[in-house]
Design an enzyme around this catalytic site. Structure first.
Site, PDB file in Angstrom:
ATOM      1  N   PRO A  92       0.836  -1.210   0.000  1.00  0.00           N
ATOM      2  CA  PRO A  92       0.000   0.000   0.000  1.00  0.00           C
ATOM      3  C   PRO A  92       0.865   1.252   0.000  1.00  0.00           C
ATOM      4  O   PRO A  92       1.736   1.408   0.857  1.00  0.00           O
ATOM      5  CB  PRO A  92      -0.791  -0.113   1.309  1.00  0.00           C
ATOM      6  N   ILE A  93       0.643   2.111  -0.973  1.00  0.00           N
ATOM      7  CA  ILE A  93       1.413   3.361  -1.089  1.00  0.00           C
ATOM      8  C   ILE A  93       0.450   4.471  -1.473  1.00  0.00           C
ATOM      9  O   ILE A  93      -0.436   4.268  -2.320  1.00  0.00           O
ATOM     10  CB  ILE A  93       2.509   3.229  -2.173  1.00  0.00           C
ATOM     11  N   SER A 122      -4.323   2.077  -1.045  1.00  0.00           N
ATOM     12  CA  SER A 122      -4.099   2.951   0.104  1.00  0.00           C
ATOM     13  C   SER A 122      -5.288   3.873   0.331  1.00  0.00           C
ATOM     14  O   SER A 122      -5.878   4.387  -0.619  1.00  0.00           O
ATOM     15  CB  SER A 122      -2.843   3.797  -0.140  1.00  0.00           C
ATOM     16  N   TYR A 146      -6.038   4.299   6.805  1.00  0.00           N
ATOM     17  CA  TYR A 146      -5.639   5.301   7.784  1.00  0.00           C
ATOM     18  C   TYR A 146      -6.954   5.768   8.374  1.00  0.00           C
ATOM     19  O   TYR A 146      -7.790   6.335   7.662  1.00  0.00           O
ATOM     20  CB  TYR A 146      -4.896   6.466   7.122  1.00  0.00           C
ATOM     21  N   THR A 172      -2.611   0.234   9.076  1.00  0.00           N
ATOM     22  CA  THR A 172      -1.254   0.756   9.251  1.00  0.00           C
ATOM     23  C   THR A 172      -1.180   1.411  10.615  1.00  0.00           C
ATOM     24  O   THR A 172      -1.921   2.361  10.897  1.00  0.00           O
ATOM     25  CB  THR A 172      -0.896   1.764   8.140  1.00  0.00           C
ATOM     26  N   ARG A 181      10.836  13.841   7.674  1.00  0.00           N
ATOM     27  CA  ARG A 181      11.310  13.648   6.300  1.00  0.00           C
ATOM     28  C   ARG A 181      11.941  14.940   5.803  1.00  0.00           C
ATOM     29  O   ARG A 181      11.265  15.851   5.312  1.00  0.00           O
ATOM     30  CB  ARG A 181      10.152  13.194   5.433  1.00  0.00           C
ATOM     31  N   LYS A 241      -0.172  -3.600  10.266  1.00  0.00           N
ATOM     32  CA  LYS A 241       1.043  -3.313   9.485  1.00  0.00           C
ATOM     33  C   LYS A 241       1.948  -2.353  10.253  1.00  0.00           C
ATOM     34  O   LYS A 241       1.476  -1.342  10.797  1.00  0.00           O
ATOM     35  CB  LYS A 241       0.659  -2.690   8.132  1.00  0.00           C
ATOM     36  N   HIS A 265       7.704   0.669   7.158  1.00  0.00           N
ATOM     37  CA  HIS A 265       7.163   1.745   6.336  1.00  0.00           C
ATOM     38  C   HIS A 265       8.230   2.247   5.347  1.00  0.00           C
ATOM     39  O   HIS A 265       8.344   3.429   5.082  1.00  0.00           O
ATOM     40  CB  HIS A 265       6.689   2.893   7.250  1.00  0.00           C
ATOM     41  N   ARG A 268      10.485   5.212   6.349  1.00  0.00           N
ATOM     42  CA  ARG A 268       9.927   6.567   6.275  1.00  0.00           C
ATOM     43  C   ARG A 268       9.425   7.073   7.622  1.00  0.00           C
ATOM     44  O   ARG A 268       9.011   8.209   7.752  1.00  0.00           O
ATOM     45  CB  ARG A 268       8.755   6.586   5.276  1.00  0.00           C
ATOM     46  N   ASP A 296       7.429  -6.375   4.182  1.00  0.00           N
ATOM     47  CA  ASP A 296       7.876  -5.360   3.218  1.00  0.00           C
ATOM     48  C   ASP A 296       8.991  -4.526   3.795  1.00  0.00           C
ATOM     49  O   ASP A 296       9.355  -4.646   4.971  1.00  0.00           O
ATOM     50  CB  ASP A 296       6.723  -4.498   2.683  1.00  0.00           C
ATOM     51  N   ILE A 299      12.687  -4.694  -0.472  1.00  0.00           N
ATOM     52  CA  ILE A 299      12.768  -5.731  -1.519  1.00  0.00           C
ATOM     53  C   ILE A 299      13.141  -5.085  -2.859  1.00  0.00           C
ATOM     54  O   ILE A 299      12.411  -4.225  -3.372  1.00  0.00           O
ATOM     55  CB  ILE A 299      11.413  -6.460  -1.666  1.00  0.00           C
ATOM     56  N   GLY A 319       7.117  -2.050  -2.964  1.00  0.00           N
ATOM     57  CA  GLY A 319       6.647  -0.665  -3.027  1.00  0.00           C
ATOM     58  C   GLY A 319       7.364   0.177  -4.061  1.00  0.00           C
ATOM     59  O   GLY A 319       6.972   0.250  -5.222  1.00  0.00           O
TER      60      GLY A 319
HETATM   61  C1  PYR Z   1       3.804   7.853   3.533  1.00  0.00           C
HETATM   62  O1  PYR Z   1       4.074   8.906   2.951  1.00  0.00           O
HETATM   63  O2  PYR Z   1       4.700   7.119   3.962  1.00  0.00           O
HETATM   64  C2  PYR Z   1       2.432   7.475   3.738  1.00  0.00           C
HETATM   65  O3  PYR Z   1       2.169   6.397   4.200  1.00  0.00           O
HETATM   66  C3  PYR Z   1       1.380   8.389   3.376  1.00  0.00           C
END
Ligand code: PYR
Length: 369
Positions: A92-93, A122, A146, A172, A181, A241, A265, A268, A296, A299, A319
């Site tokens: 899921p992205i 997602s 979410y 998630t 970030r 997740k 994730h 991230r 995940d 990979i 992903g």
């Molecule tokens: C992300 O940017 O990592 C999300 O899951 C939205």
């Protein structure tokens, strides 16, 4: 969005001749607008965990097995009611429209043309369920949620996901606030389009909003009761997740979770965390086959899929390589990268003397630490 700050997502649709998926990132960087590229490619903090997710696979070696009487390895496997052609699915992205103008519908079409795998949709998709279905054409899908702070809206979203045909829900649970970030902060990144599935609980559509703002409007205080709420309301199997410890896996199983999704994730969220691969084996040991494990984060090669399965994963989710392929070739690019992973895994299975996915799961890896 005004004309002068319009986001020019790539539009080309073409097959890709993929040598390896690591260089796809460099190729995508040349054509994806920089803010969108950094959002997709980036991690949090020093990006230590992002890098380690890939490099940690080198801590285990695959033993070449000879005279194993293997030919044409069979990559089929099963999870819940789904018979899969390959042991990998789409992770899921959010916001695939950053990669390509076809958004999630492009990814979905690549997946449906490949066949025999699962699309994870997602909650932060830039496309609606109806638009995604145009590409997915009845193929299997899981829905990643979410949550809203308002359970009535959560019921609403779950009703729609179920009506759309989701056969499992992925909760998630590792994103209760955004990781730091740096790339997005520097770029002042905001999504250039809205998020039709969750806009019902946002102050706006999602367009021109930052991830911090959107996470802040989503449910941030998540606990194990949320698993039970989703499970009982939807009647669908629920994955949690973001699991990175045996303790969390055990606690989720104790309240009835149907699947453990080992993930950090994609590096991230919490930087400084171990690679997702480094925690997989100890989690698989305590799960002990009671529920399936999806893995995940990191990979990039068939070898990585093999090592994850041999360390206790039932299937893996991919992903960034898919997103970069979407950018480079639209739906055809997505189909190309799924074919690449299928062929790469078959080659690894052959050289490791494993005929079936069960053989891969039973394979012994050599500790190289
Ligand atoms: C992300 O940017 O990592 C999300 O899951 C939205």
């Amino acid at each position: 969005m005004t004309e002068e700050n319009k986001y020019n997502a790539p539009q080309e649709v073409k097959d890709l001749n993929i040598i390896n998926t690591i260089e796809l990132e460099d190729f995508a960087k040349e054509i994806v607008p920089s803010g969108g590229f950094d959002y997709m490619a980036g991690g949090s903090g020093d990006e230590f965990t992002l890098r380690r997710n890939v490099s940690a696979f080198n801590q285990k070696g695959i033993l070449p097995r000879i005279a194993a009487d293997v030919e044409f390895p069979d990559t089929q496997t099963k999870i819940f009611e789904h018979n899969l052609k390959v042991p990998f699915i789409m992770a899921p992205i959010a916001a695939h429209g950053l990669a390509h103008e076809s958004k999630e519908a492009g990814t979905a079409k690549g997946i449906s043309e490949f066949g025999g795998t699962i699309m994870s949709i997602s909650a932060y998709s830039g496309a609606s369920f109806e638009e995604i279905e145009e590409g997915l054409a009845g193929n299997p899908r899981w829905f990643q949620i979410y949550m809203s702070k308002d359970d009535e809206l959560n019921k609403n979203i779950l009703d729609e996901a179920k009506a759309d045909g989701a056969s499992a829900i992925i909760l998630t649970a590792d994103a209760t606030v955004s990781g730091n970030r740096d790339r997005d902060t520097r770029n002042k990144f905001v999504y250039p389009f809205g998020m039709p599935i969750v806009s019902r609980y946002l102050t706006g559509s999602g367009e021109n909003m930052s991830l911090n703002n959107i996470y802040g409007q989503s449910k941030q205080k998540i606990d194990l009761k949320d698993i039970q709420f989703i499970k009982h309301y939807s009647g669908l199997p629920v994955f949690i997740k973001g699991v990175q410890t045996p303790e969390d896996a055990m606690a989720a199983i104790a309240v009835g979770v149907d699947g453990i999704w080992v993930s950090n994730h994609g590096g991230r969220q919490l930087d400084g965390a171990p690679a997702s691969f480094e925690v997989l084996e100890e989690i698989a040991e305590v799960v002990a086959g009671r529920v399936p494990i999806v893995f995940d984060s990191g990979i990039r090669r068939g070898e990585h899929i093999f090592k994850a399965l041999a360390s206790g994963a039932d299937i893996v989710a991919i992903g960034r390589p898919v997103l970069f392929s979407l950018a480079l070739g639209g739906w055809k690019g997505v189909k190309s990268v799924f074919e690449y992973f299928e062929n790469d895994l078959k080659r690894v299975m052959q050289l490791a003397g494993t005929q079936t996915i069960t053989d891969v799961k039973n394979a012994r890896l050599k500790d190289l630490k």
